[in-house]
Design a protein around this motif. Structure first.
Motif, PDB file in Angstrom:
ATOM      1  N   SER A   1      40.227  69.493  80.076  1.00 15.31           N
ATOM      2  CA  SER A   1      40.076  68.046  80.101  1.00 15.31           C
ATOM      3  C   SER A   1      38.797  67.864  79.043  1.00 15.31           C
ATOM      4  O   SER A   1      37.994  68.831  78.976  1.00 15.31           O
ATOM      5  CB  SER A   1      39.769  67.513  81.301  1.00 15.31           C
ATOM      6  N   ILE A   2      38.771  66.893  78.370  1.00 19.12           N
ATOM      7  CA  ILE A   2      37.546  66.358  77.511  1.00 19.12           C
ATOM      8  C   ILE A   2      37.414  65.174  77.916  1.00 19.12           C
ATOM      9  O   ILE A   2      38.076  64.164  78.134  1.00 19.12           O
ATOM     10  CB  ILE A   2      37.879  66.558  76.124  1.00 19.12           C
ATOM     11  N   LEU A   3      35.990  64.642  78.056  1.00 18.96           N
ATOM     12  CA  LEU A   3      35.514  63.294  77.968  1.00 18.96           C
ATOM     13  C   LEU A   3      34.629  63.269  76.584  1.00 18.96           C
ATOM     14  O   LEU A   3      33.701  63.969  76.327  1.00 18.96           O
ATOM     15  CB  LEU A   3      34.458  63.105  79.141  1.00 18.96           C
ATOM     16  N   LEU A   4      35.384  62.427  75.765  1.00 22.86           N
ATOM     17  CA  LEU A   4      34.850  62.214  74.371  1.00 22.86           C
ATOM     18  C   LEU A   4      34.053  60.828  74.325  1.00 22.86           C
ATOM     19  O   LEU A   4      34.744  59.903  74.825  1.00 22.86           O
ATOM     20  CB  LEU A   4      36.123  62.067  73.416  1.00 22.86           C
ATOM     21  N   ILE A   5      32.770  60.918  73.802  1.00 24.98           N
ATOM     22  CA  ILE A   5      32.119  59.783  73.792  1.00 24.98           C
ATOM     23  C   ILE A   5      31.265  59.708  72.348  1.00 24.98           C
ATOM     24  O   ILE A   5      30.536  60.310  72.000  1.00 24.98           O
ATOM     25  CB  ILE A   5      30.852  59.653  74.577  1.00 24.98           C
ATOM     26  N   PRO A   6      31.860  58.700  71.564  1.00 24.76           N
ATOM     27  CA  PRO A   6      31.206  58.278  70.332  1.00 24.76           C
ATOM     28  C   PRO A   6      29.791  58.093  70.334  1.00 24.76           C
ATOM     29  O   PRO A   6      29.376  57.374  71.242  1.00 24.76           O
ATOM     30  CB  PRO A   6      31.978  57.165  69.529  1.00 24.76           C
ATOM     31  N   ARG A   7      28.910  58.307  69.522  1.00 20.20           N
ATOM     32  CA  ARG A   7      27.538  58.234  69.331  1.00 20.20           C
ATOM     33  C   ARG A   7      27.215  57.103  68.423  1.00 20.20           C
ATOM     34  O   ARG A   7      28.051  56.811  67.478  1.00 20.20           O
ATOM     35  CB  ARG A   7      26.798  59.428  69.194  1.00 20.20           C
ATOM     36  N   GLU A   8      26.108  56.730  68.506  1.00 20.47           N
ATOM     37  CA  GLU A   8      25.418  55.858  67.623  1.00 20.47           C
ATOM     38  C   GLU A   8      25.536  56.152  65.922  1.00 20.47           C
ATOM     39  O   GLU A   8      25.444  57.461  65.999  1.00 20.47           O
ATOM     40  CB  GLU A   8      23.877  55.417  68.004  1.00 20.47           C
ATOM     41  N   GLY A   9      25.457  55.431  65.322  1.00 21.34           N
ATOM     42  CA  GLY A   9      25.334  55.815  63.874  1.00 21.34           C
ATOM     43  C   GLY A   9      26.931  56.005  63.041  1.00 21.34           C
ATOM     44  O   GLY A   9      26.823  56.094  61.763  1.00 21.34           O
ATOM     45  N   GLY A  10      27.932  55.897  63.918  1.00 21.75           N
ATOM     46  CA  GLY A  10      29.313  55.912  63.289  1.00 21.75           C
ATOM     47  C   GLY A  10      29.821  57.308  62.799  1.00 21.75           C
ATOM     48  O   GLY A  10      31.038  57.147  62.555  1.00 21.75           O
ATOM     49  N   TYR A  11      29.143  58.402  63.055  1.00 23.82           N
ATOM     50  CA  TYR A  11      29.660  59.562  62.817  1.00 23.82           C
ATOM     51  C   TYR A  11      29.671  60.621  63.839  1.00 23.82           C
ATOM     52  O   TYR A  11      30.514  61.492  63.995  1.00 23.82           O
ATOM     53  CB  TYR A  11      29.122  60.350  61.401  1.00 23.82           C
ATOM     54  N   LEU A  12      28.737  60.582  64.641  1.00 20.27           N
ATOM     55  CA  LEU A  12      28.196  61.640  65.563  1.00 20.27           C
ATOM     56  C   LEU A  12      29.155  61.374  66.651  1.00 20.27           C
ATOM     57  O   LEU A  12      29.419  60.237  67.098  1.00 20.27           O
ATOM     58  CB  LEU A  12      26.820  61.511  66.108  1.00 20.27           C
ATOM     59  N   ALA A  13      29.578  62.461  67.406  1.00 14.29           N
ATOM     60  CA  ALA A  13      30.141  61.968  68.790  1.00 14.29           C
ATOM     61  C   ALA A  13      29.912  63.178  69.801  1.00 14.29           C
ATOM     62  O   ALA A  13      29.593  64.262  69.461  1.00 14.29           O
ATOM     63  CB  ALA A  13      31.656  62.201  68.731  1.00 14.29           C
ATOM     64  N   ARG A  14      30.010  62.945  71.092  1.00 15.28           N
ATOM     65  CA  ARG A  14      29.722  63.755  72.049  1.00 15.28           C
ATOM     66  C   ARG A  14      30.936  64.340  72.771  1.00 15.28           C
ATOM     67  O   ARG A  14      31.745  63.509  73.266  1.00 15.28           O
ATOM     68  CB  ARG A  14      28.615  63.374  73.138  1.00 15.28           C
ATOM     69  N   TRP A  15      31.106  65.582  72.945  1.00 16.70           N
ATOM     70  CA  TRP A  15      32.338  66.051  73.322  1.00 16.70           C
ATOM     71  C   TRP A  15      31.921  66.864  74.728  1.00 16.70           C
ATOM     72  O   TRP A  15      31.138  67.882  74.585  1.00 16.70           O
ATOM     73  CB  TRP A  15      33.149  67.119  72.471  1.00 16.70           C
ATOM     74  N   TYR A  16      32.409  66.235  75.888  1.00 14.81           N
ATOM     75  CA  TYR A  16      32.402  67.269  77.175  1.00 14.81           C
ATOM     76  C   TYR A  16      33.493  68.095  77.207  1.00 14.81           C
ATOM     77  O   TYR A  16      34.873  67.276  77.482  1.00 14.81           O
ATOM     78  CB  TYR A  16      32.171  66.403  78.423  1.00 14.81           C
ATOM     79  N   VAL A  17      33.419  69.446  77.287  1.00 18.94           N
ATOM     80  CA  VAL A  17      34.652  70.259  77.192  1.00 18.94           C
ATOM     81  C   VAL A  17      34.898  70.937  78.544  1.00 18.94           C
ATOM     82  O   VAL A  17      34.028  71.751  79.095  1.00 18.94           O
ATOM     83  CB  VAL A  17      34.647  71.177  75.966  1.00 18.94           C
ATOM     84  N   ASP A  18      35.894  70.992  79.226  1.00 20.47           N
ATOM     85  CA  ASP A  18      36.066  71.459  80.393  1.00 20.47           C
ATOM     86  C   ASP A  18      36.104  72.918  80.081  1.00 20.47           C
ATOM     87  O   ASP A  18      37.242  73.562  79.593  1.00 20.47           O
ATOM     88  CB  ASP A  18      37.420  71.072  81.184  1.00 20.47           C
ATOM     89  N   LEU A  19      35.455  73.763  80.603  1.00 18.36           N
ATOM     90  CA  LEU A  19      35.483  75.256  80.664  1.00 18.36           C
ATOM     91  C   LEU A  19      36.102  75.745  82.012  1.00 18.36           C
ATOM     92  O   LEU A  19      35.946  77.111  81.941  1.00 18.36           O
ATOM     93  CB  LEU A  19      33.892  75.738  80.586  1.00 18.36           C
ATOM     94  N   GLY A  20      36.377  75.270  82.814  1.00 18.46           N
ATOM     95  CA  GLY A  20      37.195  75.639  84.064  1.00 18.46           C
ATOM     96  C   GLY A  20      36.346  75.919  85.333  1.00 18.46           C
ATOM     97  O   GLY A  20      35.140  75.774  85.195  1.00 18.46           O
TER      98      GLY A  20
END
Length: 634
Positions: free
Chosen positions: A255-274
């Motif tokens: 699973s991933i929770l993807l959250i775009p960040r401010e500024g139009g380009y940056l994004a935060r990816w929460y990546v499931d490592l199990g």
């Protein structure tokens, strides 16, 4: 924003005139202080901003870092927090630079080819319309910058004392400054030296490994989910189509929770490592960034991402912990001993990052204890007021832990473990009010009344945050949100919703207003500090049932047109009419017989009373305020 009432202001009106302790604030950390804040995170910086509005209170904030935070881990700003930013005067500014979440997309395995993912749902971020404020994404460092501006430019002129690490404290039974705090210098010529600062009160806002918490014998209790996540703030080149939309992605690879960040380009990816084995001994935290990126590519197949730049990354294991009490008083002595040391923020509660709760709940901790310390140290309220902090905030923290366990468990499920493909998105929609910050409800206490008259204003639930609504400000004919005029200035808000009579006609409202202004038994007379403006403690406003053209402001009782400042100028921004197409009486279930709605300085509804219940109003305030004599002139 109101200004000029103390004389013409030619510069930035957000910079308030220095007063009291702000006039000659020492650059060096003093040996004694009223309040010592340990830690400059969200709870600590909001607390400093609030206490800067109490220039009679000496407040210092120590931080072990050498300077401001440059990049923070938290980034989700819930609507309740934006309401709080409005009270501190920077909501519009931070909204302008933030990313606004308006929807959330859900991705799951393609039924025809489960190795690929497809978009399975799109849900509105605020499906219930619970706030006029947006859900934001902006770096924690910027939030702290805004609160730092408020603290430094409030009357108290509070600035962090960087380069001091908390070592320990001792609470003495006697003395004006009974808390002795040992600090170690972490920078400069005095690096390594230990010094002692004596304080009346200490607030530990020093994070999950809080030394202040340890010094008062409190522990974080809870459990670990044995599930690890990699998190990275990255600039990417990707063909994933929803990279600029908040997404919950579930695939056969994780699973991933993807959250775009401010500024139009940056994004935060929460990546499931199990799942993490019981014998892992935190080795999963050594997972390299390359492995996290590879895992993300596996999850989003058939799409891919190429990471061009990594701004920040980390690995964490999900845990849910909360302390049993947020102050230094043993549970058995709660009703007989007043606290001297408090903890707030991550020092009290830790949980997963995926619901965007940490910074938000921490700020409300700071807001809650801030005005209470200000009132007590200003001689407005008794020390017993401070006993309400732990009881109110600990229950909220426990509610947060319970919710986060459910949400993080849902996020970690495998696709085949769901009863139906929409189970996750349905849960997100059904529970949206909680993470947004609007399910907080304080129990009856000395500052929150019993719901004996709740039916008079059903839309202003006791113990919950004041739910704003649009009204017409009569003097300047501007349609505004009633709650947006309230500032984090330590004042109680008293909203008088009029009965059916028009201004100038004899009615329950006019009788109530006259009593508030002249009766020696009214809260204004009994509790407003001598020599202060008539509205210095109680911000009293009126909302008429009539529309703009039927409210003659010259016939409005003078309690709603108070004179303020050294020039005793009339404040015209306390008189409101209803909007024809958006009647606040209907929107918030307010009785046509009128009602009085009392709101605490931290924006939570304290009481709802009939206009004629004058004795009840005074009795309510008598629980949390000290009588002041002589009373101010009306």
């Amino acid at each position: 924003m109101q200004f000029h009432h103390h004389g013409y202001v030619s510069g930035d009106p957000r910079v308030q005139p220095a007063a009291g302790t702000g006039l000659d604030r020492s650059e060096e950390l003093p040996d004694e202080t009223d309040v010592l804040i340990v830690g400059s995170g969200p709870a600590g910086m909001l607390l400093a901003a609030q206490l800067s509005q109490y220039p009679g209170v000496t407040t210092r904030l120590v931080e072990r870092r050498p300077g401001r935070l440059e990049i923070g881990q938290a980034d989700g700003i819930q609507a309740r927090s934006v309401e709080t930013f409005q009270a501190f005067g920077f909501a519009d500014s931070i909204i302008a630079e933030a990313y606004q979440i308006t929807s959330m997309n859900f991705w799951s395995p393609d039924p025809r080819n489960p190795q690929n993912i497809v978009r399975s749902a799109r849900e509105r971020d605020d499906p219930h319309g619970i706030s006029e404020f947006p859900h934001l994404i902006v770096n924690q460092a910027r939030v702290l910058d805004y609160f730092s501006f408020c603290a430094e430019n409030g009357p108290g002129r509070i600035r962090p004392d960087y380069g001091y690490e908390f070592v320990g404290l001792t609470v003495n039974s006697e003395g004006e400054y009974p808390v002795s705090v040992r600090l170690r210098s972490t920078a400069g010529a005095q690096q390594g030296e230990i010094r002692t600062v004596s304080a009346k009160y200490v607030v530990g806002c020093d994070g999950a490994r809080s030394a202040v918490r340890e010094s008062i014998g409190r522990t974080l209790d809870g459990d670990q989910a044995f599930h690890a996540w990699g998190v990275m703030d990255v600039l990417t080149d990707t063909d994933f189509p929803d990279v600029r939309t908040k997404c919950a992605i579930q695939s056969e690879s994780g699973s991933i929770l993807l959250i775009p960040r401010e500024g139009g380009y940056l994004a935060r990816w929460y990546v499931d490592l199990g799942v993490v084995g019981a014998g892992d001994n935190h080795e999963v935290r050594n997972t390299p960034i390359e492995a996290i990126i590879a895992k993300a590519n596996d999850i989003i197949h058939p799409y891919s991402l190429e990471v061009r730049n990594v701004a920040w990354w980390s690995v964490y294991e999900v845990g849910h912990r909360v302390t049993d009490k947020f102050d230094d008083v043993p549970a058995a002595d709660t009703d007989t001993v007043n606290p001297r040391v408090f903890i707030a923020g991550d020092a009290c509660h830790t949980h997963s990052a995926k619901a965007g709760q940490g910074m938000n709940v921490s700020m409300q901790d700071g807001f809650n204890i801030g005005w209470k310390l200000g009132q007590v140290l200003s001689g407005v309220s008794p020390e017993e007021l401070l006993c309400t902090y732990s009881g109110e905030r600990q229950e909220i923290a426990q509610n947060l832990i319970d919710f986060d366990k459910e949400w993080s468990t849902m996020m970690a499920k495998k696709p085949e473990e769901f009863a139906n493909p929409k189970e996750l998105s349905d849960f997100y929609t059904a529970t949206a009010e909680f993470p947004a910050g609007f399910m907080t409800q304080y129990r009856p206490s000395m500052i929150t009344g019993e719901p004996a008259h709740q039916q008079l204003a059903s839309g202003f639930a006791l113990g919950k945050r004041f739910t704003s609504a649009r009204v017409m400000r009569v003097a300047d004919t501007n349609p505004v949100h009633l709650g947006h005029h309230a500032r984090a200035d330590g004042r109680w808000r008293v909203y008088a919703f009029a009965d059916a009579a028009a201004p100038g006609e004899q009615s329950a409202l006019t009788s109530w207003a006259e009593w508030m202004r002249v009766s020696p038994e009214s809260p204004v007379a009994r509790f407003t500090p001598a020599g202060a403006d008539i509205d210095s403690l109680f911000d009293v406003k009126v909302i008429y049932q009539q529309g703009l053209d039927d409210v003659d402001i010259s016939s409005v009782p003078t309690i709603f047109l108070p004179k303020t400042g050294p020039f005793q100028l009339v404040d015209y921004e306390k008189v409101y009419a209803t909007l024809e197409d958006d009647d606040i009486f209907e929107q918030r279930g307010v009785s046509r017989d009128g009602a009085v709605v009392v709101v605490r300085p931290d924006q939570y509804v304290a009481n709802v009373l009939p206009l004629r219940a004058t004795d009840e109003l005074t009795a309510f305030f008598a629980q949390s305020l000290l009588e002041q004599h002589p009373s101010p002139a009306p």
